[in-house]
Motif scaffolding. Structure first.
Motif, PDB file in Angstrom:
ATOM      1  N   GLU A  57     -19.011  55.526   0.749  1.00 33.37           N
ATOM      2  CA  GLU A  57     -20.433  55.824   0.575  1.00 33.37           C
ATOM      3  C   GLU A  57     -21.091  56.178   1.902  1.00 33.37           C
ATOM      4  O   GLU A  57     -22.157  56.799   1.932  1.00 33.37           O
ATOM      5  N   HIS A 104     -14.184  55.457  -2.996  1.00 33.46           N
ATOM      6  CA  HIS A 104     -14.743  56.753  -2.597  1.00 33.46           C
ATOM      7  C   HIS A 104     -14.100  57.325  -1.336  1.00 33.46           C
ATOM      8  O   HIS A 104     -14.140  58.536  -1.110  1.00 33.46           O
ATOM      9  N   SER A 150     -11.941  56.174  -8.383  1.00 36.49           N
ATOM     10  CA  SER A 150     -13.177  56.878  -8.045  1.00 36.49           C
ATOM     11  C   SER A 150     -13.013  58.392  -8.162  1.00 36.49           C
ATOM     12  O   SER A 150     -12.102  58.960  -7.560  1.00 36.49           O
ATOM     13  N   TRP A 152     -15.220  60.411  -6.869  1.00 33.17           N
ATOM     14  CA  TRP A 152     -15.678  60.825  -5.542  1.00 33.17           C
ATOM     15  C   TRP A 152     -14.593  60.484  -4.535  1.00 33.17           C
ATOM     16  O   TRP A 152     -14.044  59.385  -4.533  1.00 33.17           O
ATOM     17  N   ASP A 153     -14.273  61.433  -3.640  1.00 31.49           N
ATOM     18  CA  ASP A 153     -13.144  61.251  -2.737  1.00 31.49           C
ATOM     19  C   ASP A 153     -13.429  61.985  -1.428  1.00 31.49           C
ATOM     20  O   ASP A 153     -13.502  63.217  -1.391  1.00 31.49           O
TER      21      ASP A 153
END
Length: 482
Positions: A57, A104, A150, A152-153
């Motif tokens: 994040e 993430h 996740s 998101w990566d």
């Protein structure tokens, strides 16, 4: 003649049989019912952020740009005691654990065939397959296993990979996890920067392997985010939700999602119940959901309060317990969890309604009597006749009882029906109002003043004939101010 008499008796019996209620609206699958019944789930956020203090994040890792080399260097895992993670869950009544196989930042806790930022990389200090270790411990302790992956990566961002290419890699990774570590009962799609995937196609990567696996996202389809990260469901909490009508996807919940995800929609088009996630540690950047030695651990009393706002409002309690850099669930977290277990046993260990009897203002007939409300068998239940949407249930206690918690359960395999209820208590020879509520669902725990009474009356108003399979009275001397 005897044959004719026997035939007549059988015919009369057949005519007198009472049919069960017709399911109302959309109903949960058997897998969703089993998920509801678990009630307590544990989350493990573990990975490179456990050691670096920065998860994906953050725009950078302590001022350094994200890279595969950095992720591998950060993951300084010692000899992990994964068995202890799951043992703590099992011994404290948690029926399912969920592991972050990849958060993430992009670091993977298994040998991901679609990535080299994983424990199998030769540059990684510890090659233990953490997903397999959790799988083995779950098998050992009889706990169900879920997996978080996740969407998101940061490693994909660094690589500049286009979304179509990444989606294919992501689906292959999902299928690998579902197959290699079966059975996976829940798969978690975090909505944070989830992206513009073809989500029905991603869901198929899960369901083609295990059609009974529940998929978590903002809008399910198996279960939904509750709209906050404090473990708080709405006091009105419908398990049904108009997912398509509201335009909800795993990466997008438009409008006032804090409200409608917590409350659901009466008569909604999909059964997508609330999973109430929160962390036993305070959540805050830069560590987020991962372990931080400076974070305060919630007390057993705080966990009990969250139990009331999650399970007590028809949802499921999902508590993040991040393992420490030493590879264990730390002593402070363990002590709080064990204290929470002790408090639950103190409050709910004895149902004060034991030995009671019940009567209803309207009963369906034999097999569905009011006393079925008091039967511990989950699949026996009280039901009102078809067309009867309001009913009074009088529960006569075995002597006077002192209590401040009333528990009710609907038989949700036939749908969610109750839209409001009022509780009266018979004290000092008179019926007096006690508390009222809206929805019930799998379980509702109504909190009220401490009273000594010899009977309880429940007035139910529902969308279809009420169907109830559980009732309890308890006295909480710990959280008396809620």
């Amino acid at each position: 003649m005897n044959k004719w008499i026997s035939a007549l008796v059988l015919a009369l019996c057949a005519c007198s049989q009472v049919t069960p209620p017709t399911p109302y609206g959309v109903c949960p699958s058997p897998a969703q019912v089993a998920w509801h019944q678990q009630e307590l789930l544990m989350f493990y956020h573990f990975g490179q952020a456990t050691f670096s203090g920065f998860d994906g994040e953050n725009g950078s890792c302590n001022g350094k740009p994200w890279s595969e080399e950095l992720l591998l260097k950060n993951y300084a895992a010692p000899q992990l005691d994964v068995d202890q993670w799951v043992r703590v869950a099992a011994l404290n009544g948690f029926k399912e654990v969920i592991l972050t196989a990849k958060h993430h930042d992009g670091f993977c806790l298994w040998d991901n065939p679609e990535s080299t930022a994983d424990v199998a990389n030769e540059a990684c200090v510890n090659h233990q397959d953490v997903v397999q270790a959790v799988r083995d411990a779950c098998n050992k302790y009889g706990v169900n296993m879920g997996i978080y992956l996740s969407p998101w990566d940061r490693t994909i961002e660094v690589a500049g990979m286009d979304i179509a290419t990444y989606e294919e890699k992501y689906k292959h990774a999902v299928g690998d996890l579902m197959t290699r570590y079966a059975p996976v009962v829940e798969f978690w799609f975090d909505g944070n920067h989830a992206g513009a995937f073809d989500w029905p196609s991603v869901n198929r990567a899960v369901l083609d392997v295990n059609p009974d696996c529940l998929i978590f996202s903002d809008g399910g389809p198996g279960c939904r985010w509750v709209g906050n990260e404090q473990g708080v469901a709405g006091e009105t909490n419908w398990n049904t939700l108009n997912v398509k009508e509201r335009g909800i996807t795993p990466g997008h919940a438009p409008g006032d999602y804090h409200t409608y995800l917590g409350q659901g929609d009466p008569g909604g088009s999909q059964w997508v119940p609330t999973e109430c996630d929160f962390s036993i540690q305070n959540i805050g950047d830069p560590d987020g959901w991962f372990y931080d030695p400076t974070d305060r651990v919630k007390t057993p009393e705080e966990l009990l309060a969250i139990y009331y706002t999650s399970v007590g409002r028809g949802g499921v309690f999902l508590m993040n317990v991040p393992p420490s850099p030493e590879g264990i669930i730390g002593p402070a977290e363990t002590a709080s969890i064990e204290g929470f277990t002790a408090l639950r046993e103190k409050v709910f260990g004895t149902n004060l309604a034991q030995g009671a009897s019940a009567r209803a203002s309207a009963e369906r007939g034999k097999g569905y009597e009011a006393d079925k409300l008091l039967d511990p068998d989950y699949h026996t239940y009280f039901a009102a006749p078809d067309g009867v949407k309001e009913v009074d249930l009088d529960i006569y206690l075995n002597g006077e009882k002192t209590f401040n918690r009333v528990m009710l359960q609907e038989y949700i395999p036939l749908g969610q029906r109750v839209e409001s209820f009022q509780v009266e208590v018979h004290e000092n020879g008179e019926w007096t109002p006690w508390e009222e509520g809206t929805t019930i669902g799998h379980k509702r725990i109504l909190l009220g003043r401490t009273v000594t009474a010899d009977a309880v009356r429940i007035h139910i108003e529902a969308l279809a004939c009420p169907v109830l399979n559980g009732f309890g009275l308890y006295n909480d001397t710990i959280l008396t101010q809620l």
